[in-house]
Design a protein around this motif. Sequence first.
Motif, PDB file in Angstrom:
ATOM      1  N   ARG A  64       5.534   7.367  -1.879  1.00 22.07           N
ATOM      2  CA  ARG A  64       5.049   6.355  -0.934  1.00 22.07           C
ATOM      3  C   ARG A  64       3.528   6.213  -1.005  1.00 22.07           C
ATOM      4  O   ARG A  64       2.988   5.105  -1.072  1.00 22.07           O
ATOM      5  N   VAL A  65       2.840   7.346  -0.962  1.00 23.44           N
ATOM      6  CA  VAL A  65       1.377   7.323  -0.923  1.00 23.44           C
ATOM      7  C   VAL A  65       0.812   6.697  -2.195  1.00 23.44           C
ATOM      8  O   VAL A  65      -0.082   5.826  -2.138  1.00 23.44           O
ATOM      9  N   LEU A  66       1.310   7.118  -3.336  1.00 28.29           N
ATOM     10  CA  LEU A  66       0.772   6.612  -4.604  1.00 28.29           C
ATOM     11  C   LEU A  66       1.104   5.136  -4.800  1.00 28.29           C
ATOM     12  O   LEU A  66       0.270   4.364  -5.276  1.00 28.29           O
ATOM     13  N   THR A  67       2.321   4.735  -4.456  1.00 30.79           N
ATOM     14  CA  THR A  67       2.693   3.328  -4.594  1.00 30.79           C
ATOM     15  C   THR A  67       1.795   2.438  -3.749  1.00 30.79           C
ATOM     16  O   THR A  67       1.293   1.397  -4.209  1.00 30.79           O
ATOM     17  N   ASP A  68       1.564   2.832  -2.505  1.00 29.37           N
ATOM     18  CA  ASP A  68       0.746   2.006  -1.619  1.00 29.37           C
ATOM     19  C   ASP A  68      -0.697   1.918  -2.102  1.00 29.37           C
ATOM     20  O   ASP A  68      -1.363   0.890  -1.905  1.00 29.37           O
ATOM     21  N   GLN A  69      -1.199   2.982  -2.702  1.00 32.47           N
ATOM     22  CA  GLN A  69      -2.578   2.957  -3.156  1.00 32.47           C
ATOM     23  C   GLN A  69      -2.824   1.899  -4.220  1.00 32.47           C
ATOM     24  O   GLN A  69      -3.883   1.283  -4.266  1.00 32.47           O
ATOM     25  N   ILE A  70      -1.844   1.669  -5.094  1.00 27.21           N
ATOM     26  CA  ILE A  70      -2.105   0.796  -6.246  1.00 27.21           C
ATOM     27  C   ILE A  70      -1.355  -0.537  -6.187  1.00 27.21           C
ATOM     28  O   ILE A  70      -1.585  -1.410  -7.026  1.00 27.21           O
ATOM     29  N   ALA A  71      -0.477  -0.719  -5.210  1.00 24.62           N
ATOM     30  CA  ALA A  71       0.223  -2.004  -5.068  1.00 24.62           C
ATOM     31  C   ALA A  71      -0.741  -3.059  -4.538  1.00 24.62           C
ATOM     32  O   ALA A  71      -1.734  -2.753  -3.865  1.00 24.62           O
ATOM     33  N   ASP A  72      -0.438  -4.321  -4.826  1.00 25.26           N
ATOM     34  CA  ASP A  72      -1.315  -5.423  -4.452  1.00 25.26           C
ATOM     35  C   ASP A  72      -0.962  -6.038  -3.102  1.00 25.26           C
ATOM     36  O   ASP A  72      -1.850  -6.500  -2.377  1.00 25.26           O
ATOM     37  N   ARG A  73       0.326  -6.080  -2.762  1.00 28.62           N
ATOM     38  CA  ARG A  73       0.793  -6.669  -1.507  1.00 28.62           C
ATOM     39  C   ARG A  73       1.718  -5.669  -0.847  1.00 28.62           C
ATOM     40  O   ARG A  73       2.669  -5.166  -1.480  1.00 28.62           O
ATOM     41  N   LEU A  74       1.469  -5.364   0.418  1.00 27.44           N
ATOM     42  CA  LEU A  74       2.206  -4.318   1.120  1.00 27.44           C
ATOM     43  C   LEU A  74       2.880  -4.900   2.355  1.00 27.44           C
ATOM     44  O   LEU A  74       2.210  -5.423   3.248  1.00 27.44           O
ATOM     45  N   TYR A  75       4.209  -4.792   2.406  1.00 27.20           N
ATOM     46  CA  TYR A  75       4.981  -5.291   3.536  1.00 27.20           C
ATOM     47  C   TYR A  75       5.484  -4.107   4.366  1.00 27.20           C
ATOM     48  O   TYR A  75       6.161  -3.212   3.851  1.00 27.20           O
ATOM     49  N   THR A  76       5.161  -4.118   5.660  1.00 28.22           N
ATOM     50  CA  THR A  76       5.473  -2.977   6.527  1.00 28.22           C
ATOM     51  C   THR A  76       6.611  -3.287   7.490  1.00 28.22           C
ATOM     52  O   THR A  76       6.850  -4.441   7.855  1.00 28.22           O
ATOM     53  N   THR A  77       7.281  -2.212   7.929  1.00 32.76           N
ATOM     54  CA  THR A  77       8.427  -2.330   8.828  1.00 32.76           C
ATOM     55  C   THR A  77       8.051  -2.127  10.289  1.00 32.76           C
ATOM     56  O   THR A  77       8.808  -2.485  11.182  1.00 32.76           O
ATOM     57  N   GLU A  78       6.899  -1.501  10.529  1.00 31.36           N
ATOM     58  CA  GLU A  78       6.452  -1.244  11.896  1.00 31.36           C
ATOM     59  C   GLU A  78       4.930  -1.297  11.932  1.00 31.36           C
ATOM     60  O   GLU A  78       4.249  -1.040  10.932  1.00 31.36           O
ATOM     61  N   ARG A  79       4.373  -1.649  13.081  1.00 29.57           N
ATOM     62  CA  ARG A  79       2.931  -1.871  13.175  1.00 29.57           C
ATOM     63  C   ARG A  79       2.126  -0.603  12.908  1.00 29.57           C
ATOM     64  O   ARG A  79       1.010  -0.680  12.376  1.00 29.57           O
ATOM     65  N   SER A  80       2.647   0.562  13.259  1.00 29.03           N
ATOM     66  CA  SER A  80       1.898   1.803  13.056  1.00 29.03           C
ATOM     67  C   SER A  80       1.638   2.080  11.583  1.00 29.03           C
ATOM     68  O   SER A  80       0.726   2.836  11.231  1.00 29.03           O
ATOM     69  N   ALA A  81       2.409   1.458  10.700  1.00 30.53           N
ATOM     70  CA  ALA A  81       2.208   1.676   9.263  1.00 30.53           C
ATOM     71  C   ALA A  81       0.830   1.195   8.820  1.00 30.53           C
ATOM     72  O   ALA A  81       0.234   1.760   7.902  1.00 30.53           O
ATOM     73  N   LEU A  82       0.325   0.144   9.459  1.00 27.83           N
ATOM     74  CA  LEU A  82      -1.005  -0.345   9.100  1.00 27.83           C
ATOM     75  C   LEU A  82      -2.055   0.722   9.343  1.00 27.83           C
ATOM     76  O   LEU A  82      -2.974   0.901   8.525  1.00 27.83           O
ATOM     77  N   ASP A  83      -1.963   1.450  10.449  1.00 25.20           N
ATOM     78  CA  ASP A  83      -2.930   2.519  10.730  1.00 25.20           C
ATOM     79  C   ASP A  83      -2.898   3.576   9.631  1.00 25.20           C
ATOM     80  O   ASP A  83      -3.952   4.079   9.216  1.00 25.20           O
ATOM     81  N   ASN A  84      -1.700   3.912   9.165  1.00 27.75           N
ATOM     82  CA  ASN A  84      -1.589   4.882   8.075  1.00 27.75           C
ATOM     83  C   ASN A  84      -2.322   4.383   6.834  1.00 27.75           C
ATOM     84  O   ASN A  84      -3.044   5.141   6.168  1.00 27.75           O
ATOM     85  N   LEU A  85      -2.122   3.127   6.511  1.00 29.52           N
ATOM     86  CA  LEU A  85      -2.730   2.556   5.307  1.00 29.52           C
ATOM     87  C   LEU A  85      -4.247   2.452   5.442  1.00 29.52           C
ATOM     88  O   LEU A  85      -4.988   2.746   4.487  1.00 29.52           O
ATOM     89  N   LEU A  86      -4.735   2.057   6.614  1.00 30.67           N
ATOM     90  CA  LEU A  86      -6.177   1.961   6.815  1.00 30.67           C
ATOM     91  C   LEU A  86      -6.837   3.327   6.694  1.00 30.67           C
ATOM     92  O   LEU A  86      -7.943   3.450   6.126  1.00 30.67           O
ATOM     93  N   ARG A  87      -6.184   4.369   7.204  1.00 33.17           N
ATOM     94  CA  ARG A  87      -6.740   5.720   7.083  1.00 33.17           C
ATOM     95  C   ARG A  87      -6.860   6.148   5.625  1.00 33.17           C
ATOM     96  O   ARG A  87      -7.680   7.001   5.281  1.00 33.17           O
ATOM     97  N   GLU A  88      -6.016   5.575   4.766  1.00 33.48           N
ATOM     98  CA  GLU A  88      -6.045   5.918   3.350  1.00 33.48           C
ATOM     99  C   GLU A  88      -6.932   4.977   2.541  1.00 33.48           C
ATOM    100  O   GLU A  88      -6.911   4.995   1.312  1.00 33.48           O
ATOM    101  N   GLY A  89      -7.708   4.139   3.233  1.00 31.11           N
ATOM    102  CA  GLY A  89      -8.674   3.288   2.564  1.00 31.11           C
ATOM    103  C   GLY A  89      -8.115   2.003   1.987  1.00 31.11           C
ATOM    104  O   GLY A  89      -8.759   1.359   1.155  1.00 31.11           O
ATOM    105  N   ILE A  90      -6.929   1.611   2.404  1.00 26.10           N
ATOM    106  CA  ILE A  90      -6.310   0.387   1.897  1.00 26.10           C
ATOM    107  C   ILE A  90      -6.760  -0.793   2.750  1.00 26.10           C
ATOM    108  O   ILE A  90      -6.717  -0.748   3.985  1.00 26.10           O
ATOM    109  N   ALA A  91      -7.201  -1.847   2.093  1.00 24.42           N
ATOM    110  CA  ALA A  91      -7.752  -3.004   2.800  1.00 24.42           C
ATOM    111  C   ALA A  91      -6.668  -3.719   3.601  1.00 24.42           C
ATOM    112  O   ALA A  91      -5.545  -3.919   3.119  1.00 24.42           O
ATOM    113  N   GLU A  92      -7.020  -4.115   4.820  1.00 27.68           N
ATOM    114  CA  GLU A  92      -6.047  -4.734   5.715  1.00 27.68           C
ATOM    115  C   GLU A  92      -5.505  -6.044   5.154  1.00 27.68           C
ATOM    116  O   GLU A  92      -4.349  -6.403   5.411  1.00 27.68           O
TER     117      GLU A  92
END
Length: 366
Positions: free
Chosen positions: A122-150
């Motif tokens: 999960r972590v590696l895929t999200d780091q290098i994928a171009d478009r990220l579709y989430t199932t719950e709003r809290s997932a965005l916080d996880n991604l932002l903490r990992e430096g992924i642009a909103e």
Amino acid sequence: MKMAPILRAFAGHHPAIPTILVHTGQHYDKDMNDRLFVDLRLPHPDINLGVGSGSHAVQTADVMRGFEPVLDTYKPSCVLVVGDVNSTLACTLVGVKRGVPVVHVEAGLRSYDRGMPEEVNRVLTDQIADRLYTTERSALDNLLREGIAEERVRFVGNVMIDSLLSNREFAHPPEKTISEAGANTTLLDDPCGYAVVTLHRPSNVDQEETLRPLLAVLREVSEKLPLVFALHPRTRANIERFALNDLVASERIVLLPPQGYLEMLGLMSGAKLVLTDSGGLQEETTALGIPCLTIRENTERPITVEHGTNTMVGSDRAAILNGVDEILAGGGKCGRIPEFWDGQAAERIAADLAEWLIARHLQTRK
């Protein structure tokens, strides 16, 4: 279960979004594979890589070797991957290295347990994928903490629930499923109802010192209400290997072979409770309003605990038994349906993806 509603939404979009369905063959058991395609009304894959089993390294490498020529042949506008299995990461790596945009459905889920192979995927895929579709709003916080642009992230809801809602009317009655397995259906008439059990995670079933006490507590639970235990091939093999058959040999425990999607949907819909280590079942029980006791120490789907019907009990005997007793006494979580778990997630993905791909195409022409 995730791809079926996406493919239907792509076909129904105006204009339709053309697709090539690639099945890596990572999940190769006939009962757990072929039946899913039939149950979910999925078309046969355009390409089947036939990878099969192997270590994580071997399986990932085999998918990469098989998938790269597919990109060279079809030259797609993007690669869409779902979930967190080895195939997800493998196809993502190939896409990125070949310069093809990658779209990840079910992004941003985190258990924060790097001991789980799925967490690494999960972590590696999200780091290098171009478009990220989430199932719950809290997932965005996880991604932002990992430096992924909103701007790479879109909250669309849960395609697993799309599948559940579109197939609920086709669910097989529990009596039919159990009788076809040659088991006694009278257990379903127990005044306490029945519980559905699934166990498959290596951390729960691959070591005798873990599996034995889990089966022992399930035997205790069966004294309170009968169990319908759908045995994953890994679990069945380890029960045999560790000579633990006596722990599941009970008139109060129905052992079933791997079940199709519609059979499991029917079993869960009629259950008093579900005991599982499956991430998908945590979501499905929340959507169905069925109490769920998750036999894990953590979950990457916290919304099923915070909003849904899920309770984490780990492998602790007292926690499992107390959870069962509370549900039988009329307790357990009622839960509520999370935001955007409404059966329309795939349509939201199709609409956004079409717009995003057109914008990318126009940008490259400038």
